[in-house]
Scaffold this motif. Structure first.
Motif: not given
Length: 151
Positions: A107-111
């Motif tokens: 999720i952090e990578y996508a953000r």
């Protein structure tokens, strides 16, 4: 009484209430999603989300960490998630610290790459859930999956 007030608010405006907790026995917080409103409850802050959005939610109860990725609904949902009212459309649920940690990293990578999860189809989350269940997966597998669906 608090629960009834949230129930009335969430059903009138089709909002989903997500309880945030900071208790030694139960800690819960969101990792994705932008609430439209916040209210103070007896057990912590309550975030309210409009229908049709993706929310990431972590529940840490006595060192048993679980993650939920769900879509808020305008009608009747299909799954009960602890600390969330009303029912939602559950997309991913992890039941271990390792899988939860990996999901948070994804999720952090996508953000960081400015990918809006609300724009991804349900099939993406089905494949992501499958990827999380595999014993051996790498961040490269996730990046390839995300590139395929977010393009």
């Amino acid at each position: 009484m608090e629960h009834q007030a949230i129930r009335n608010l969430s059903t009138e405006q089709r909002l989903t209430a997500v309880q945030q907790r900071n208790d030694p026995l139960l800690y819960s917080y969101t990792i994705h999603g932008t609430p439209v409103a916040r209210q103070q409850g007896l057990k912590g802050e309550i975030y309210l989300y409009e229908a049709g959005h993706i929310v990431g939610y972590i529940v840490d109860k006595l060192h048993n960490k679980r993650a939920f990725i769900f879509a808020t609904c305008s009608g009747t949902g299909t799954h009960k998630v602890p600390g969330v009212f009303p029912e939602v459309h559950l997309l991913i649920e992890t039941r271990s610290k390792g899988k939860t940690r990996r999901l948070v990293q994804y999720i952090e990578y996508a953000r960081k790459n400015k990918i809006v999860l609300d724009n991804l189809p349900e099939d993406f989350f089905v494949r992501l859930n499958t990827l999380l269940e595999e014993r051996k997966n790498s961040s490269r597998d996730f990046k390839n999956l995300l590139q395929r669906w977010a393009s």
